[in-house]
Motif scaffolding. Sequence first.
Motif, short mmCIF file in Angstrom:
data_model
loop_
_atom_site.label_atom_id
_atom_site.label_comp_id
_atom_site.label_asym_id
_atom_site.label_seq_id
_atom_site.Cartn_x
_atom_site.Cartn_y
_atom_site.Cartn_z
N ILE A 66 32.04 55.80 60.55
CA ILE A 66 31.69 54.56 61.24
C ILE A 66 32.85 54.15 62.15
N ASN A 67 34.07 54.28 61.63
CA ASN A 67 35.24 53.89 62.43
C ASN A 67 35.40 54.78 63.67
N LEU A 68 35.09 56.06 63.52
CA LEU A 68 35.17 56.95 64.70
C LEU A 68 34.14 56.53 65.75
N HIS A 69 32.96 56.14 65.30
CA HIS A 69 31.94 55.66 66.24
C HIS A 69 32.41 54.38 66.94
N ILE A 70 32.94 53.46 66.18
CA ILE A 70 33.41 52.20 66.76
C ILE A 70 34.50 52.49 67.80
N ALA A 71 35.42 53.37 67.45
CA ALA A 71 36.52 53.68 68.37
C ALA A 71 36.00 54.38 69.63
N ALA A 72 35.01 55.26 69.46
CA ALA A 72 34.44 55.95 70.62
C ALA A 72 33.80 54.96 71.58
N LYS A 73 33.19 53.93 71.04
CA LYS A 73 32.61 52.90 71.92
C LYS A 73 33.70 52.18 72.72
N ALA A 74 34.84 51.97 72.07
CA ALA A 74 35.94 51.25 72.74
C ALA A 74 36.65 52.15 73.73
N GLY A 75 36.69 53.47 73.45
CA GLY A 75 37.40 54.40 74.33
C GLY A 75 38.90 54.36 74.12
N ALA A 76 39.62 54.95 75.08
CA ALA A 76 41.08 55.03 74.98
C ALA A 76 41.69 53.63 75.15
N PRO A 77 42.81 53.34 74.51
CA PRO A 77 43.61 54.26 73.69
C PRO A 77 43.15 54.36 72.23
N LEU A 78 42.21 53.50 71.77
CA LEU A 78 41.83 53.56 70.35
C LEU A 78 41.25 54.94 70.02
N MET A 79 40.38 55.46 70.90
CA MET A 79 39.87 56.84 70.74
C MET A 79 40.25 57.62 71.98
N PRO A 80 41.35 58.37 71.92
CA PRO A 80 41.80 59.12 73.10
C PRO A 80 40.90 60.33 73.35
N ALA A 81 41.13 60.96 74.48
CA ALA A 81 40.35 62.15 74.87
C ALA A 81 41.17 63.42 74.63
N GLY A 82 40.51 64.57 74.86
CA GLY A 82 41.21 65.86 74.86
C GLY A 82 41.80 66.22 73.51
N ASP A 83 42.98 66.83 73.53
CA ASP A 83 43.62 67.28 72.28
C ASP A 83 43.87 66.12 71.34
#
Length: 202
Positions: A66-83
């Motif tokens: 659930i937390n990964l989904h929430i962070a993906a909605k917020a985008g970077a920097p909470l959920m960064p891209a790439g490596d």
Amino acid sequence: MLKIHGIARSRAFRCIWAAEEAGLPYEVIPVGFGPGLKDAISAVNPNGKIPAMTDGDLVLFESLAINLHIAAKAGAPLMPAGDDASRVLQWTFWAATEVEPSAGMWAYNTYLKPADQRDPAVAKAGAEGVAARLAVLEGHLAKTGPWLLGANYTIADCNLAAVLYGAWSNGFDFGPFPKAKAWLDACVSRPAALAARKQREG
Ligand SMILES: N[C@@H](CCC(=O)N[C@@H](CS)C(=O)NCC(=O)O)C(=O)O
């Protein structure tokens, strides 16, 4: 809107914390412990456990997913891209599979179970397991920091800190791991963490 099904005194705390970090609007649908839990939650979590989350048509269980989904909605920097997205997954799975089982053994046999049901040997084995993982974290933070991925706080910090929160708030000995302790202190003192902790701790 995000709907978090559960109560802050359960693992729903992790998701409330993530939603606060993301700055997204959310609603807590209170489902608490007790004989009615399974009936109350089974429509959104077939495991009969809290938390669950609904977001439009999406229904999810597992607090850290659930937390990964929430962070993906917020985008970077909470959920960064790439490596760095892969590093987030690494630390999240590490929290769930390496840290949480030992932390649970320690917690259940230190403060969660009634005193006459606790097994000191299991508590000791749990503490040793947590300490072994904290040694890994200590070594990692000696090379990078202040956060797990370096300069930016990400959902990896939130997920690992949330798994360690029970140990942090119930007297686990972090003394041999000063860098891990400083990192955890910083995580749980963030404004988003304080907002979530207010719901949990009152
Ligand atoms: N791996 C699940 C664990 C969920 C879980 O065990 N939740 C507890 C509350 S923190 C629960 O619902 N316990 C009631 C029960 O097992 O009947 C997650 O992280 O969401």
